[in-house]
Design a protein around this motif. Structure first.
Motif, PDB file in Angstrom:
ATOM      1  N   LYS A  37       1.129   7.547   1.752  1.00 18.42           N
ATOM      2  CA  LYS A  37       1.361   6.568   2.823  1.00 18.42           C
ATOM      3  C   LYS A  37       1.284   5.141   2.278  1.00 18.42           C
ATOM      4  O   LYS A  37       0.578   4.284   2.801  1.00 18.42           O
ATOM      5  CB  LYS A  37       0.392   6.787   3.969  1.00 18.42           C
ATOM      6  CG  LYS A  37       0.544   8.141   4.626  1.00 18.42           C
ATOM      7  CD  LYS A  37      -0.527   8.372   5.674  1.00 18.42           C
ATOM      8  CE  LYS A  37      -0.434   9.737   6.293  1.00 18.42           C
ATOM      9  NZ  LYS A  37      -0.882  10.825   5.442  1.00 18.42           N
ATOM     10  N   LEU A  38       2.028   4.931   1.186  1.00 17.92           N
ATOM     11  CA  LEU A  38       2.056   3.607   0.563  1.00 17.92           C
ATOM     12  C   LEU A  38       2.878   2.660   1.426  1.00 17.92           C
ATOM     13  O   LEU A  38       3.727   3.095   2.210  1.00 17.92           O
ATOM     14  CB  LEU A  38       2.625   3.710  -0.859  1.00 17.92           C
ATOM     15  CG  LEU A  38       1.812   4.600  -1.808  1.00 17.92           C
ATOM     16  CD1 LEU A  38       2.478   4.683  -3.178  1.00 17.92           C
ATOM     17  CD2 LEU A  38       0.385   4.095  -1.952  1.00 17.92           C
ATOM     18  N   PRO A  39       2.655   1.357   1.291  1.00 16.71           N
ATOM     19  CA  PRO A  39       3.360   0.391   2.132  1.00 16.71           C
ATOM     20  C   PRO A  39       4.879   0.456   1.942  1.00 16.71           C
ATOM     21  O   PRO A  39       5.374   0.880   0.892  1.00 16.71           O
ATOM     22  CB  PRO A  39       2.832  -0.968   1.664  1.00 16.71           C
ATOM     23  CG  PRO A  39       1.803  -0.711   0.636  1.00 16.71           C
ATOM     24  CD  PRO A  39       1.744   0.737   0.346  1.00 16.71           C
ATOM     25  N   ALA A  40       5.601   0.033   2.963  1.00 14.18           N
ATOM     26  CA  ALA A  40       7.070   0.073   2.946  1.00 14.18           C
ATOM     27  C   ALA A  40       7.652  -0.725   1.777  1.00 14.18           C
ATOM     28  O   ALA A  40       8.726  -0.398   1.274  1.00 14.18           O
ATOM     29  CB  ALA A  40       7.619  -0.453   4.266  1.00 14.18           C
ATOM     30  N   HIS A  41       6.936  -1.739   1.315  1.00 16.62           N
ATOM     31  CA  HIS A  41       7.448  -2.574   0.216  1.00 16.62           C
ATOM     32  C   HIS A  41       7.151  -1.978  -1.170  1.00 16.62           C
ATOM     33  O   HIS A  41       7.459  -2.596  -2.177  1.00 16.62           O
ATOM     34  CB  HIS A  41       6.867  -3.990   0.313  1.00 16.62           C
ATOM     35  CG  HIS A  41       5.368  -4.025   0.132  1.00 16.62           C
ATOM     36  ND1 HIS A  41       4.507  -3.853   1.178  1.00 16.62           N
ATOM     37  CD2 HIS A  41       4.599  -4.202  -0.977  1.00 16.62           C
ATOM     38  CE1 HIS A  41       3.261  -3.928   0.734  1.00 16.62           C
ATOM     39  NE2 HIS A  41       3.284  -4.130  -0.574  1.00 16.62           N
TER      40      HIS A  41
END
Length: 108
Positions: A37-41
């Motif tokens: 669940k890493l950030p969208a960026h």
């Protein structure tokens, strides 16, 4: 009579990435991004992974447990990338354990 026992319960964040069918570094980074669940960026490279795992908002106050499910085929087929991943986790304070299908734990 038993003496009272004081328990200090630590709540680690739990993340699991499924590596079933992963056949390249690009697919590995995608599986990690989704499972952790890493950030969208997230930039889908080792530096971006380091930035994400060092982010205290992602890591949580107590630390995190990372489980890489179905990792054995990727580990065998992509030994260089796997070694890089293990080295990477080691440099960032994670302990890699193959006993638990590459469960990793970071403690602060």
């Amino acid at each position: 009579l038993l003496a009272p026992v004081q328990l200090n319960i630590v709540c680690f964040r739990y993340h699991a990435a499924d590596l079933h069918g992963v056949g390249s570094k690009t697919e590995l980074m995608k599986a990690l991004a989704e499972g952790l669940k890493l950030p969208a960026h997230f930039g889908a490279n080792w530096d971006a992974l380091a930035d994400s795992l060092e982010d205290e908002d992602w890591l949580g106050h107590a630390g995190a447990v990372i489980v890489l499910q179905h990792a054995s085929r990727y580990r065998q087929a992509h030994a260089n990338d796997w070694t890089t991943l293990e080295d990477f986790y080691g440099r960032h304070g994670f302990k890699v354990s193959r006993r638990y299908k590459s469960a990793s734990l970071k403690l602060d």
